[in-house]
Design a protein around this motif. Structure first.
Motif, mmCIF file in Angstrom:
data_model
loop_
_atom_site.group_PDB
_atom_site.id
_atom_site.type_symbol
_atom_site.label_atom_id
_atom_site.label_comp_id
_atom_site.label_asym_id
_atom_site.label_seq_id
_atom_site.Cartn_x
_atom_site.Cartn_y
_atom_site.Cartn_z
ATOM 1 N N SER A 189 -3.427 2.012 -11.709
ATOM 2 C CA SER A 189 -2.974 0.355 -11.682
ATOM 3 C C SER A 189 -2.731 -0.516 -11.435
ATOM 4 C CB SER A 189 -1.552 1.262 -12.044
ATOM 5 O OG SER A 189 -0.709 -0.003 -12.717
ATOM 6 N N THR A 190 -2.730 -1.493 -11.901
ATOM 7 C CA THR A 190 -2.756 -2.594 -11.558
ATOM 8 C C THR A 190 -1.711 -3.505 -11.411
ATOM 9 O OG1 THR A 190 -3.083 -4.111 -13.472
ATOM 10 C CG2 THR A 190 -4.889 -3.236 -13.375
ATOM 11 N N LEU A 227 1.328 7.561 -9.253
ATOM 12 C CA LEU A 227 0.009 6.643 -8.725
ATOM 13 C C LEU A 227 -0.900 7.403 -8.097
ATOM 14 C CD1 LEU A 227 -1.807 3.431 -10.370
ATOM 15 C CD2 LEU A 227 -0.526 2.415 -7.689
ATOM 16 N N LEU A 229 1.893 -2.219 -5.449
ATOM 17 C CA LEU A 229 1.413 -0.257 -5.154
ATOM 18 C C LEU A 229 1.174 0.942 -4.637
ATOM 19 C CD1 LEU A 229 -2.560 -2.385 -6.070
ATOM 20 C CD2 LEU A 229 -0.818 -1.206 -8.155
ATOM 21 N N ASN A 247 -5.335 -3.897 -6.711
ATOM 22 C CA ASN A 247 -4.277 -5.573 -6.670
ATOM 23 C C ASN A 247 -5.006 -7.111 -7.147
ATOM 24 O OD1 ASN A 247 -3.960 -7.392 -6.368
ATOM 25 N ND2 ASN A 247 -3.147 -7.862 -3.881
ATOM 26 N N ASP A 279 -0.098 -5.705 -2.815
ATOM 27 C CA ASP A 279 -0.814 -4.007 -2.256
ATOM 28 C C ASP A 279 0.788 -3.995 -1.709
ATOM 29 O OD1 ASP A 279 -3.302 -4.874 -2.420
ATOM 30 O OD2 ASP A 279 -3.604 -5.010 0.388
ATOM 31 N N GLY A 317 -4.494 2.234 -7.132
ATOM 32 C CA GLY A 317 -4.110 0.953 -7.488
ATOM 33 C C GLY A 317 -4.911 -0.234 -7.562
#
Length: 322
Positions: free
Chosen positions: A167-168, A183, A175, A188, A172, A186
């Motif tokens: 995922s975006t 997740l 995430l 950023n 940070d 991650g």
């Protein structure tokens, strides 16, 4: 009753708290006294640029509360029932009339604020992943805007389906917090190219499914993150920009582009979609799936709620409490 209304399209500041007439209760409808209103991405778009069928206009898809009136011809709903109500407009108010067919009972162990956040986010995420995206166990999915409503729902559903989840998000910190929801990796997007990072994580193979709620150039760039026969699912335009995808960009890897709009699916496939959303409510109530509410605002501060939702600072949902 009080409602947050608009007289013209524009930024959050066009929302005004006004006294408006109480809604009637025609045949097939129920009136719901709102106790929580979920601010949805579609609400923001409708306020900014949607058609105004009348002035003043009450925007908003989702609210939850207690049925106070039942119209003729309604079965299965009674005064005093706790329900979530979904309709094209009217949620930003103390009371609204909606077709009974687009309400869902709130499970006894689920609070009304979290219930209000379930139908659109989890229903849309489910459609994106499994109906449009055909995600299966062992596949990899890239979910953009993972800290938003649809994103956080999609992360949880994808992980429980046996997928590897990328995922975006804009920081940070977000995430790191998303790791608790399933997740695996991650990205950023403010610090690195998500396409480069996806290809690094997958050994240049790409992902099987991309869920994009951002649109604009983000949707165009997402083609570069797809695996062979990957599925790109477009479900929003948070970037408020069009996406000029060149068809030939999909050819090299036999990729597919799908669009998802839950409202259209609910109308066209009611017998499938309505119980699916009911199941999402039950899974949240049971604690299998989580709804995170970042901030709550009073109805008088609806403009501030919209501004905060658009700021991308939220981790989870923004709700309005009448």
């Amino acid at each position: 009753m009080q409602a947050a209304v608009i007289h013209e399209n524009g930024g959050p500041g066009v929302l005004r708290l006004e006294e408006v007439p109480d809604p009637g209760c025609p045949e097939g409808f129920v009136v719901v006294d709102a106790e929580a209103i979920s601010v949805e991405g579609g609400d923001l778009l409708a306020r900014a640029a949607g058609e105004l069928p009348a002035v003043p206009h009450i925007v908003g898809y989702l609210s939850a509360g207690t049925v106070s009136e039942v119209g003729p011809g309604v079965a299965g709903r009674a005064v005093g029932d706790r329900v979530v109500a979904l309709n094209a407009a009217g949620s930003h108010a103390a009371r609204r009339a909606v077709p009974a067919a687009v309400t869902w009972p709130i499970p006894a162990r689920l609070d009304v604020a979290r219930a209000a956040c379930v139908p659109v986010a989890f229903g849309t995420a489910h459609e994106c992943l499994f109906t449009a995206g055909h995600l299966t166990p062992g596949q990899t999915v890239l979910i953009h805007a993972g800290a938003g409503g649809v994103g956080m729902a999609a992360i949880q559903l994808a992980k429980r389906a046996g997928a590897t989840v990328i995922s975006t998000a804009s920081s940070d910190d977000k995430l790191e917090r998303l790791a608790a929801f399933g997740l695996d990796h991650g990205i950023n997007y403010a610090a690195e190219s998500f396409v480069d990072r996806v290809n690094e994580l997958t050994g240049a193979q790409g992902v099987d499914v991309v869920i994009d709620s951002i649109g604009g150039q983000n949707l165009v760039d997402s083609v570069g993150a797809l695996a062979y026969r990957g599925r790109l699912v477009s479900v929003g335009a948070a970037a408020r920009a069009g996406s000029a995808i060149e068809a030939r960009s999909l050819w090299a890897r036999n990729n597919a582009l799908h669009g998802v709009f839950l409202g259209a699916a609910l109308l066209a496939e009611y017998a499938r979609i309505h119980p699916m959303i009911g199941d999402m409510l039950e899974r949240v109530a049971a604690g299998e799936l989580q709804v995170v509410i970042d901030r709550s605002f009073p109805l008088a501060d609806a403009a501030a709620a919209h501004e905060y939702a658009e700021s991308r600072k939220a981790f989870g949902r923004v709700v309005i409490i009448p």
